[in-house]
Design a protein around this motif. Structure first.
Motif, PDB file in Angstrom:
ATOM      1  N   UNK A 173      16.620  43.769 110.246  1.00 29.89           N
ATOM      2  CA  UNK A 173      16.820  44.528 111.483  1.00 29.89           C
ATOM      3  C   UNK A 173      16.786  46.028 111.186  1.00 29.89           C
ATOM      4  N   UNK A 174      17.952  46.629 110.924  1.00 34.15           N
ATOM      5  CA  UNK A 174      17.989  48.038 110.561  1.00 34.15           C
ATOM      6  C   UNK A 174      17.653  48.238 109.096  1.00 34.15           C
ATOM      7  N   UNK A 175      17.170  49.462 108.737  1.00 28.65           N
ATOM      8  CA  UNK A 175      16.852  49.730 107.337  1.00 28.65           C
ATOM      9  C   UNK A 175      17.106  51.196 107.011  1.00 28.65           C
ATOM     10  N   UNK A 176      17.595  51.435 105.797  1.00 28.58           N
ATOM     11  CA  UNK A 176      17.759  52.791 105.259  1.00 28.58           C
ATOM     12  C   UNK A 176      17.417  52.761 103.785  1.00 28.58           C
ATOM     13  N   UNK A 177      16.934  53.884 103.271  1.00 27.29           N
ATOM     14  CA  UNK A 177      16.601  54.016 101.858  1.00 27.29           C
ATOM     15  C   UNK A 177      17.762  54.687 101.124  1.00 27.29           C
ATOM     16  N   UNK A 178      18.065  54.173  99.931  1.00 22.26           N
ATOM     17  CA  UNK A 178      19.078  54.771  99.050  1.00 22.26           C
ATOM     18  C   UNK A 178      18.417  55.023  97.708  1.00 22.26           C
ATOM     19  N   UNK A 179      18.443  56.302  97.257  1.00 28.17           N
ATOM     20  CA  UNK A 179      17.852  56.672  95.979  1.00 28.17           C
ATOM     21  C   UNK A 179      18.921  57.349  95.113  1.00 28.17           C
ATOM     22  N   UNK A 180      19.685  56.533  94.368  1.00 27.10           N
ATOM     23  CA  UNK A 180      20.837  57.072  93.633  1.00 27.10           C
ATOM     24  C   UNK A 180      20.484  57.847  92.379  1.00 27.10           C
ATOM     25  N   UNK A 181      19.282  57.682  91.854  1.00 25.64           N
ATOM     26  CA  UNK A 181      18.916  58.381  90.633  1.00 25.64           C
ATOM     27  C   UNK A 181      17.420  58.334  90.420  1.00 25.64           C
ATOM     28  N   UNK A 182      16.956  59.062  89.437  1.00 26.68           N
ATOM     29  CA  UNK A 182      15.529  59.106  89.139  1.00 26.68           C
ATOM     30  C   UNK A 182      15.001  57.709  88.833  1.00 26.68           C
ATOM     31  N   UNK A 183      13.952  57.329  89.535  1.00 26.69           N
ATOM     32  CA  UNK A 183      13.344  56.020  89.314  1.00 26.69           C
ATOM     33  C   UNK A 183      14.068  54.871  89.966  1.00 26.69           C
ATOM     34  N   UNK A 184      15.119  55.151  90.726  1.00 24.70           N
ATOM     35  CA  UNK A 184      15.873  54.101  91.400  1.00 24.70           C
ATOM     36  C   UNK A 184      15.710  54.234  92.908  1.00 24.70           C
ATOM     37  N   UNK A 251      22.777  60.611 100.612  1.00 29.55           N
ATOM     38  CA  UNK A 251      22.236  60.546  99.259  1.00 29.55           C
ATOM     39  C   UNK A 251      23.074  61.336  98.256  1.00 29.55           C
ATOM     40  N   UNK A 252      23.879  62.259  98.734  1.00 30.22           N
ATOM     41  CA  UNK A 252      24.740  63.029  97.817  1.00 30.22           C
ATOM     42  C   UNK A 252      25.849  62.173  97.232  1.00 30.22           C
ATOM     43  N   UNK A 253      26.407  61.296  98.061  1.00 35.65           N
ATOM     44  CA  UNK A 253      27.633  60.588  97.689  1.00 35.65           C
ATOM     45  C   UNK A 253      27.453  59.081  97.539  1.00 35.65           C
ATOM     46  N   UNK A 254      26.303  58.549  97.951  1.00 31.27           N
ATOM     47  CA  UNK A 254      26.116  57.105  97.911  1.00 31.27           C
ATOM     48  C   UNK A 254      26.939  56.375  98.938  1.00 31.27           C
ATOM     49  N   UNK A 255      27.267  57.039 100.050  1.00 27.77           N
ATOM     50  CA  UNK A 255      28.012  56.413 101.137  1.00 27.77           C
ATOM     51  C   UNK A 255      27.032  55.971 102.216  1.00 27.77           C
ATOM     52  N   UNK A 431      17.294  72.188  98.357  1.00 27.93           N
ATOM     53  CA  UNK A 431      18.297  71.617  97.465  1.00 27.93           C
ATOM     54  C   UNK A 431      19.438  70.910  98.152  1.00 27.93           C
ATOM     55  N   UNK A 432      19.582  71.099  99.470  1.00 25.86           N
ATOM     56  CA  UNK A 432      20.648  70.400 100.186  1.00 25.86           C
ATOM     57  C   UNK A 432      20.427  68.896 100.216  1.00 25.86           C
ATOM     58  N   UNK A 433      19.145  68.481 100.308  1.00 23.54           N
ATOM     59  CA  UNK A 433      18.806  67.058 100.411  1.00 23.54           C
ATOM     60  C   UNK A 433      18.339  66.574  99.045  1.00 23.54           C
ATOM     61  N   UNK A 434      19.110  65.708  98.387  1.00 20.49           N
ATOM     62  CA  UNK A 434      18.739  65.286  97.029  1.00 20.49           C
ATOM     63  C   UNK A 434      17.355  64.651  96.936  1.00 20.49           C
ATOM     64  N   UNK A 435      16.856  64.067  98.008  1.00 18.70           N
ATOM     65  CA  UNK A 435      15.553  63.405  97.965  1.00 18.70           C
ATOM     66  C   UNK A 435      14.402  64.390  97.840  1.00 18.70           C
ATOM     67  N   UNK A 436      14.628  65.651  98.273  1.00 21.74           N
ATOM     68  CA  UNK A 436      13.528  66.604  98.394  1.00 21.74           C
ATOM     69  C   UNK A 436      13.562  67.686  97.333  1.00 21.74           C
ATOM     70  N   UNK A 437      14.388  67.567  96.327  1.00 24.67           N
ATOM     71  CA  UNK A 437      14.479  68.596  95.282  1.00 24.67           C
ATOM     72  C   UNK A 437      13.275  68.557  94.379  1.00 24.67           C
TER      73      UNK A 437
END
Length: 437
Positions: A173-184, A251-255, A431-437
C-alpha cells in the motif's frame, strides 16, 4: 520475521501537547496544478494518489515530480506541472504477474544499478503485492523518457503466501525509502486492510535490474486503551483492521512517521522492533464507538452525542506524510488531514509538538481538497526558490473539469508561503537532506 508492537496502557489522547482546539488554520495559495486525471475507461482508470519529488543534482530546473495513478500507472511532470511521460501499470515480471495498480511512490538516491549510480523511483504495486523499480534518467525533465522500469523478475510477495491470497487485495500500500548509510537502501511498506508494516532491503542486480530481500514485518495495535480502563477498537468493515498508508522516514534519525488512517500519527524507530512505536497525535474522533452499517457500508456512531478524545489537528483519514529538513536538527513532519482538507505540521524534535495547520487555496485553480499523498523538499527546484510541497487533490474541480467524472490532480505549493504562514524555517542547503549530500 513478524513482530508485534504493544501499546502502553496510557490515556494517549490526553497526554499530547497540542494547540487549543478550534485554532483556525492558516491559508496558503497555489496557482500551479497538474492536468486532470479521470478514473474511468476513457481516462485509462487513472486516479491520482501519491507524489514524489526528484531533485536534479546540478540543474534544479530539470527536477521532476513522479505520481501514482493506480490502475492508470505513473505520470511524470516537470516543475510547471506539464506531463512529460505516462507509464501504464504493466504486468509484474512474474510468471503469475497481472496488470499493476501503483499506489505510492518514493525516491532512492545513489543506488548502484548495473555498474553505475542511479536514482530510482520505488513504487508499491497493490495488484501484485510487491515493489516496482524505475530508474530516473539523469537529464530529468530534459529526457525523452525520464523513467525506465528495471524491476527484477520473480520478486516475492511482500505480505502474502501465494497469488490466491494476493487476489484478496490485502497487499502493498504505502511506501517510503530509508537510506541509513552508504550502499544501504530499504523500502518501508504498509499493508492495505491490516496494521502491518514491512521493511525490505533494496538489492540491485548485476544485470541492471533491482529487486528486494530480507522482508521483515511489524504489527501495530488495532485496539487502544482509554481513560477509565476502556479499550477502543476503531470501526472498520468486516475482515479489515485499521490500516496505515502514508509513511515517511526522517533520514537524519532513522525515525519512521506513519499515518494510521482512523487512528493518528505514529513515530516508529527503524529498524523495526517491538516496544518502540509511539502514537504522537490522534484523529478527532479517536475513542468514539461506531458500528458498521452493512446496508450503507459505513461506520456510524453508536451514540451521536459521544465526544471524541482525539486532538484538534487531524480529522480521519490521516493520510499523506513527509519530512522537511531545516537547519541543524530542526525539521517538520507534514501530514494531510483528509477529513477536513487541512495539513498539520509537527516538529521532528523532542515530543513532536504541533506547530499548526494550514489549508491550500487556489489562485486561478481550485482549492486542494481531500488530499491523500504529499511530498516536500527543502531544496531549490526551478522557480520554487524556498522549497516545494506537492499534494494530491480530490476531487479536482478546476476550470474545464467534467463534473460527472471522478477527477484528481496534484498541486504545487511554494514552501516559503507555508513557512511564512506558520513561522517555520526556510533552509535550502543541500546538506540538510542526507540523501542529497
Amino acid at each position: 520475521m513478524r513482530r508485534s508492537a504493544v501499546l502502553a496502557a496510557v490515556p494517549l489522547a490526553l497526554t499530547l501537547a497540542l494547540p487549543a482546539a478550534g485554532a483556525p488554520p492558516a491559508t496558503v495559495t497555489t496557482d500551479n496544478e497538474t492536468p486532470v486525471l479521470y478514473d474511468d475507461d476513457e481516462g485509462g482508470n487513472a486516479s491520482g494518489d501519491d507524489p514524489a519529488i526528484w531533485v536534479h543534482p546540478g540543474d534544479s530546473r530539470r527536477s521532476i515530480v513522479v505520481v501514482t495513478a493506480k490502475e492508470g500507472g505513473l505520470r511524470v511532470y516537470d516543475l510547471a506541472s506539464r506531463e512529460l511521460q505516462s507509464l501504464p501499470a504493466t504486468p509484474a515480471p512474474r510468471a503469475d504477474g497481472v496488470d499493476g495498480r501503483y499506489n505510492n511512490v518514493d525516491i532512492a538516491y545513489g543506488v548502484r544499478v548495473g555498474g553505475r549510480t542511479a536514482d530510482v523511483a520505488v513504487v508499491s504495486d497493490r495488484y501484485n503485492d510487491q515493489l516496482r523499480f524505475f530508474t530516473i534518467d539523469p537529464a530529468g525533465s530534459g529526457a525523452m523518457t525520464p523513467l525506465r522500469e528495471v524491476t527484477a523478475p520473480e520478486q516475492e510477495f511482500l505480505f502474502n503466501p501465494d497469488r490466491v491470497a494476493v487476489d484478496d487485495e490485502q497487499t502493498a500500500y504505502g511506501v517510503a525509502v530509508w537510506q541509513p548509510g552508504t550502499g544501504e537502501t530499504y523500502a518501508v511498506v504498509t499493508q492495505e486492510g491490516t496494521t502491518t508494516i514491512a521493511t525490505a532491503r533494496v538489492t540491485p542486480r548485476r544485470d541492471g535490474t533491482v529487486g528486494y530481500t530480507e522482508v521483515e514485518h511489524l504489527d501495530l495495535p488495532d485496539r487502544f486503551p482509554l481513560p477509565g480502563g476502556r479499550t477502543w477498537i476503531p470501526c472498520e468493515e468486516p475482515g479489515v483492521a485499521p490500516q496505515l498508508e502514508g509513511v515517511a522516514v526522517d533520514q537524519r534519525t532513522g525515525v519512521l512517521y506513519a499515518t494510521q488512517e482512523d487512528v493518528g500519527l505514529w513515530r516508529i524507530p527503524l529498524p523495526l522492533g517491538p516496544g518502540g512505536p509511539r502514537l504522537i497525535d490522534t484523529v478527532a474522533d479517536f475513542g468514539i464507538d461506531d458500528v458498521y452499517d452493512e446496508e450503507t457500508e459505513e461506520c456510524v456512531p453508536a451514540d451521536p452525542a459521544q465526544p471524541g478524545l482525539g486532538g484538534p489537528n487531524l480529522v480521519a483519514d490521516a493520510e499523506g506524510v513527509d519530512v522537511y529538513y531545516a537547519r541543524g536538527r530542526v525539521g517538520y513532519v507534514i501530514v494531510s488531514s483528509q477529513g477536513d482538507d487541512r495539513f498539520a505540521v509537527y516538529s521532528t524534535q523532542g515530543r513532536n509538538r504541533s506547530l499548526g495547520t494550514f489549508r491550500i487555496a487556489g489562485d486561478g485553480v481550485d482549492d486542494v481538497n481531500g488530499s491523500d499523498g504529499l511530498a516536500v523538499t527543502n531544496r531549490v527546484v526551478g522557480d520554487y526558490r524556498e522549497g516545494l510541497l506537492v499534494t494530491h487533490d480530490e476531487p479536482e474541480t478546476g476550470p474545464g473539469v467534467d463534473p460527472d467524472r471522478d477527477a484528481t490532480s496534484f498541486s504545487y505549493v511554494d514552501w516559503g508561503r507555508i513557512a511564512d504562514a506558520l513561522g517555520l524555517q526556510v533552509s535550502t542547503a543541500a546538506g540538510n537532506d542526507p540523501r542529497l549530500r
